[in-house]
Motif scaffolding. Structure first.
Motif, mmCIF file in Angstrom:
data_model
loop_
_atom_site.group_PDB
_atom_site.id
_atom_site.type_symbol
_atom_site.label_atom_id
_atom_site.label_comp_id
_atom_site.label_asym_id
_atom_site.label_seq_id
_atom_site.Cartn_x
_atom_site.Cartn_y
_atom_site.Cartn_z
ATOM 1 N N TYR A 95 -16.229 -4.470 10.233
ATOM 2 C CA TYR A 95 -15.750 -4.622 8.857
ATOM 3 C C TYR A 95 -15.319 -6.067 8.631
ATOM 4 N N SER A 96 -15.602 -6.551 7.442
ATOM 5 C CA SER A 96 -15.120 -7.888 7.061
ATOM 6 C C SER A 96 -14.759 -7.873 5.578
ATOM 7 N N TYR A 97 -13.629 -8.502 5.232
ATOM 8 C CA TYR A 97 -13.125 -8.494 3.861
ATOM 9 C C TYR A 97 -12.658 -9.890 3.470
ATOM 10 N N ASP A 98 -12.728 -10.143 2.168
ATOM 11 C CA ASP A 98 -12.110 -11.349 1.617
ATOM 12 C C ASP A 98 -11.837 -11.113 0.137
ATOM 13 N N PHE A 99 -10.971 -11.957 -0.427
ATOM 14 C CA PHE A 99 -10.642 -11.893 -1.855
ATOM 15 C C PHE A 99 -10.833 -13.277 -2.467
ATOM 16 N N GLU A 100 -11.994 -13.878 -2.208
ATOM 17 C CA GLU A 100 -12.219 -15.247 -2.673
ATOM 18 C C GLU A 100 -12.252 -15.360 -4.193
ATOM 19 N N HIS A 150 -9.713 -14.311 5.231
ATOM 20 C CA HIS A 150 -10.648 -13.246 5.576
ATOM 21 C C HIS A 150 -10.035 -12.345 6.645
ATOM 22 N N LEU A 151 -10.322 -11.062 6.523
ATOM 23 C CA LEU A 151 -9.849 -10.059 7.488
ATOM 24 C C LEU A 151 -11.064 -9.377 8.119
ATOM 25 N N GLN A 202 -16.047 8.543 12.692
ATOM 26 C CA GLN A 202 -16.411 7.511 11.720
ATOM 27 C C GLN A 202 -15.361 7.432 10.622
ATOM 28 N N TYR A 203 -14.858 8.575 10.210
ATOM 29 C CA TYR A 203 -13.808 8.602 9.186
ATOM 30 C C TYR A 203 -12.559 7.869 9.678
ATOM 31 N N ILE A 204 -12.206 8.046 10.935
ATOM 32 C CA ILE A 204 -11.003 7.401 11.480
ATOM 33 C C ILE A 204 -11.162 5.884 11.483
ATOM 34 N N THR A 205 -12.335 5.412 11.903
ATOM 35 C CA THR A 205 -12.588 3.963 11.912
ATOM 36 C C THR A 205 -12.490 3.386 10.509
ATOM 37 N N ASN A 206 -13.116 4.049 9.552
ATOM 38 C CA ASN A 206 -13.068 3.583 8.164
ATOM 39 C C ASN A 206 -11.645 3.581 7.627
ATOM 40 N N LEU A 207 -10.879 4.605 7.990
ATOM 41 C CA LEU A 207 -9.514 4.706 7.494
ATOM 42 C C LEU A 207 -8.651 3.567 8.016
ATOM 43 N N ILE A 208 -8.779 3.277 9.312
ATOM 44 C CA ILE A 208 -8.003 2.179 9.903
ATOM 45 C C ILE A 208 -8.333 0.864 9.206
ATOM 46 N N ALA A 209 -9.624 0.598 9.019
ATOM 47 C CA ALA A 209 -10.041 -0.652 8.371
ATOM 48 C C ALA A 209 -9.545 -0.716 6.928
ATOM 49 N N SER A 210 -9.657 0.396 6.201
ATOM 50 C CA SER A 210 -9.224 0.412 4.800
ATOM 51 C C SER A 210 -7.718 0.207 4.667
ATOM 52 N N LEU A 211 -6.958 0.852 5.538
ATOM 53 C CA LEU A 211 -5.504 0.678 5.504
ATOM 54 C C LEU A 211 -5.117 -0.766 5.808
ATOM 55 N N ALA A 212 -5.774 -1.333 6.810
ATOM 56 C CA ALA A 212 -5.480 -2.723 7.167
ATOM 57 C C ALA A 212 -5.779 -3.655 5.997
ATOM 58 N N LYS A 213 -6.918 -3.430 5.346
ATOM 59 C CA LYS A 213 -7.290 -4.257 4.197
ATOM 60 C C LYS A 213 -6.270 -4.114 3.061
ATOM 61 N N ARG A 214 -5.939 -2.874 2.734
ATOM 62 C CA ARG A 214 -5.020 -2.641 1.611
ATOM 63 C C ARG A 214 -3.659 -3.290 1.850
ATOM 64 N N ASN A 267 2.499 -6.865 8.550
ATOM 65 C CA ASN A 267 2.665 -5.679 7.707
ATOM 66 C C ASN A 267 1.481 -4.725 7.849
ATOM 67 N N ALA A 268 0.284 -5.298 7.929
ATOM 68 C CA ALA A 268 -0.915 -4.468 8.070
ATOM 69 C C ALA A 268 -0.893 -3.707 9.397
ATOM 70 N N LEU A 269 -0.476 -4.375 10.465
ATOM 71 C CA LEU A 269 -0.420 -3.712 11.776
ATOM 72 C C LEU A 269 0.578 -2.565 11.765
ATOM 73 N N LYS A 270 1.733 -2.777 11.125
ATOM 74 C CA LYS A 270 2.742 -1.718 11.070
ATOM 75 C C LYS A 270 2.201 -0.482 10.357
ATOM 76 N N LYS A 271 1.512 -0.698 9.248
ATOM 77 C CA LYS A 271 0.963 0.430 8.488
ATOM 78 C C LYS A 271 -0.101 1.164 9.305
ATOM 79 N N VAL A 272 -0.972 0.411 9.948
ATOM 80 C CA VAL A 272 -2.029 1.031 10.758
ATOM 81 C C VAL A 272 -1.420 1.804 11.930
ATOM 82 N N ASN A 273 -0.394 1.249 12.566
ATOM 83 C CA ASN A 273 0.244 1.923 13.704
ATOM 84 C C ASN A 273 0.840 3.268 13.302
ATOM 85 N N ASP A 274 1.397 3.339 12.093
ATOM 86 C CA ASP A 274 1.965 4.606 11.626
ATOM 87 C C ASP A 274 0.896 5.695 11.555
ATOM 88 N N VAL A 275 -0.282 5.318 11.083
ATOM 89 C CA VAL A 275 -1.370 6.285 10.947
ATOM 90 C C VAL A 275 -1.939 6.646 12.317
#
Length: 685
Positions: free
Chosen positions: A27-32, A42-43, A60-72, A88-96
């Motif tokens: 996964y790769s994200y940006d808000f350019e 970029h994340l 596959q759902y778990i992988t997508n969820l982790i990436a989406s939470l990290a991005k959000r 902050n992103a790591l803390k949120k992902v760790n909770d899930v």
């Protein structure tokens, strides 16, 4: 003028294999296109999920969820620093992730990293690797925690954040190291340096042709210079914003809608009688401040109280004295005035002490704040050193920072404890340290003296104690009682050397030019030649061996009449050597991290163990032991080095709030340490 930034360009490499090692995705994200969030850069994520029970239905759902939470979470606030957003992103992902581990037997391998301008922040869970190609060299960014990761693959949270800098022209390769990739990693690393992106990806794809079940999930990232035109914001027309008196909600009454920040604002003076709503207007470089006051008659506030003279308000005592006229004086009023005066003076004294206390507290807080700012900067420098595999400098920086906090008097501060924890985690990432098994040997009452040095452990232990500016050598038992005290004269003790079962001690001074041999309450002084000062020494079979600038010297039969140092080494030694241990063979360690092994006057080998010897550190060994023990007094860590290979075998950490002053070892490999709180501890293996 164009704005110049660093921009990563990512290429995904995703080759599907047999699926025997679970599901892999990238996964790769940006808000350019979003000015508010583009500063977060970029994340990226490379993720692998394996269900140990064989149920691959929702991995596959778990992988997508982790990436989406990290991005959000990472892009949730565009106005914060990238490192804070990443945390902050790591803390949120760790909770899930916690919830998944409660309900499923999963193995999660993931690498999450962000590149924001020239900074990179990395964290991983399980297996993940990232290489950086720079100036023709291949840097394994996570090699400092490679040993750590082997012991902690079952770690169930993203923990450490590795941070550093990226430069224009850098290339990054991040991947999940499955078996197929690991077996070819040597070739992949070589090709990553040798070829450009297209050729490198062709090489990776070629592996699939020779091995049908070959799988790979990787990100290839080029770090390029990026230019963009500087955008000038359109100047705004005059507009007036009224504040709702109940909620303070701005209501746009003129002009167009804008996301511009309201810069200096001016409030109309509110009439006390009419309770007119305050009015706020924009101020720009082109426009005058426009206040909507059609229905408001502005009034200038009046200062009513006479006590505002010279800008100070009078005290109740002053008001009382003003109401008492001299012509009204009588004995009762004199008594009232006297009592009022006493009360006033008491109040002033109390205010003085309070102000002094507040000022002292504020000064102390400022000093702590300044120290923590300096150490936070040092931690950042150490992280950069770790990222470039400069472990010696990284350890030295962290050790110095740790020691300065331990000895600062602020140990109970939560901020200090958090900072110490952060330093310890960085050291752990390099050391793979485990907790020591520590027990109290003796608590020495202060009226018996303050412990400084220790040696020769047994039922009792030899110690150098100070009391009333005098130093003594004495025996200390497990109750903290002191016996057989002998005063040390003419020198300031710097080290204490003893042999188990012997009746003598050797004390050296802080200049390295004087030693005192103490035998049965008798003392004998040895003056060393000015060109042969002692850095560190060790006793073996009544002979004293010591390091000087570039030689190892030996004083034969030091307990009796020996006093003349003779060269033991048949060759020059490194001037960086700082510590020595002797058990028939000789072992030295230098400030450059070089461990040396000597036998019969000749050096057998040198090895860089990536841990330097610093002032105050101690090197210990026993004749029958397998290891040389390095005690780092600043960080409270013991490193076990295999004698005949120089391999670092084990690291243990001693969690004590007090500073380590000295250490010694028994014939049964029990290490004793003396701490600044006047305690002696036993460290068992």
């Amino acid at each position: 003028m164009d704005k110049i930034t660093i921009k990563p360009t990512a290429q995904e490499i995703l080759i599907k294999g047999s699926g025997s090692e679970g599901y892999v995705d990238i996964y790769s994200y940006d808000f350019e296109q979003n000015d508010d969030k583009k500063g977060l850069g970029h994340l990226f994520m490379v993720g692998n999920i394996q269900d140990q029970d064989g149920d691959e239905s929702d991995v596959q759902y778990i992988t997508n969820l982790i990436a989406s939470l990290a991005k959000r979470e990472y892009y949730a606030q565009g106005d914060i620093a990238p490192k804070l957003a990443f945390t902050n992103a790591l803390k949120k992902v760790n909770d899930v992730i916690d919830e998944f581990f409660k309900n499923k037997n999963l193995q999660i391998n993931a690498g999450l990293f962000a590149i924001a301008d020239e900074s990179i922040y990395i964290s991983r869970l399980g297996k993940f690797k990232i290489y950086l190609a720079r100036d023709g060299k291949n840097i394994d960014v996570l090699n400092n925690i490679e040993h750590f990761s082997k012991e902690h693959f079952e770690e169930r949270k993203f923990s450490n954040i590795i941070s550093g800098k990226v430069h224009v022209g850098d290339r990054v390769l991040a991947f999940y190291p499955n078996k197929a990739v690991t077996s070819r990693e040597r070739f992949i690393k070589a090709d990553f340096i040798k070829f450009d992106k297209t050729s490198f990806i062709d090489k990776i794809n070629a592996f699939k042709e020779t091995k049908k079940d070959f799988a790979c999930g990787a990100l290839y990232i080029d770090v390029n210079q990026h230019r963009e035109p500087t955008v000038r914001k359109t100047r705004l027309k005059s507009e007036t914003i009224k504040l709702n008196p109940e909620h303070g909600t701005p209501i746009l009454t003129a002009g167009s809608k804008t996301e511009a920040t309201i810069n200096p604002i001016t409030l109309a003076v509110e009439s006390r009688e009419k309770q007119i709503n305050p009015v706020v207007t924009h101020e720009t470089s082109e426009l005058n401040i426009d206040i909507d006051n059609k229905d408001t008659k502005q009034e200038i506030p009046k200062i009513i109280a006479a006590e505002f003279l010279f800008g100070r308000k009078g005290s109740p005592l002053q008001s009382l004295l003003k109401n008492i006229h001299i012509s009204d004086f009588n004995p009762k009023k004199r008594l009232i005035i006297g009592l009022a005066g006493i009360v006033g003076i008491a109040i002033l004294i109390g205010l003085g002490f309070t102000a002094r206390s507040v000022l002292t507290t504020n000064q102390s807080d400022r000093q702590l704040s300044d120290k923590l700012k300096e150490i936070t900067k040092n931690i950042g420098t150490a992280e950069d050193k770790i990222n470039t595999s400069d472990f010696i400098d990284a350890r030295n920086i962290l050790a110095s920072s740790y020691s300065s906090l331990i000895g600062s008097g602020y140990y109970e501060s939560p901020k200090v404890k958090d900072t110490l924890t952060e330093i310890s985690k960085l050291l752990d990432s390099m050391d793979n340290a485990s907790e020591a098994s520590v027990s109290l040997f003796a608590q020495i009452p202060e009226n018996n003296g303050l412990v400084r040095l220790i040696s020769n452990p047994g039922d009792e232990i030899q110690a150098v104690l100070t009391s009333k500016d005098k130093s003594f050598i004495a025996s200390v038992n497990a109750s903290g009682d002191v016996s057989d005290a002998v005063q040390i004269i003419d020198i300031t003790p710097n080290s204490l050397l003893s042999l188990l079962g012997s009746s003598y001690d050797v004390v050296s001074d802080d200049t390295g030019l004087k030693m005192q041999v103490i035998t049965d309450a008798k003392t004998r002084l040895i003056d060393l030649p000015a060109d042969k000062p002692m850095k560190d020494g060790s006793l073996y079979e009544d002979n004293l061996y010591y390091l000087s600038s570039d030689k190892i010297f030996k004083i034969v039969d030091v307990a009796k009449n020996g006093k003349e140092p003779k060269i033991w080494s048949q060759e020059s030694i490194s001037i960086n050597n700082e510590l020595i241990a002797v058990d028939g063979n000789i072992y030295t360690l230098g400030s450059d991290g070089i461990y040396s092994f000597y036998f019969m006057g000749k050096k057998k080998f040198d090895k860089n163990i990536q841990i330097s010897a610093q002032k105050g550190d101690i090197l210990l060994s026993t004749k029958d032991g397998k290891y040389v023990h390095l005690i780092k007094t600043e960080t409270g860590r013991i490193y076990d080095i295999e004698k005949t290979t120089g391999n670092l075998v084990k690291t243990i950490k001693i969690n004590t709030a007090a500073k380590i002053l000295d250490a010694t070892i028994s014939s049964s490999e029990i290490i004793y340490i003396a701490t600044s709180d006047n305690k002696i501890w036993k460290v068992a293996y």
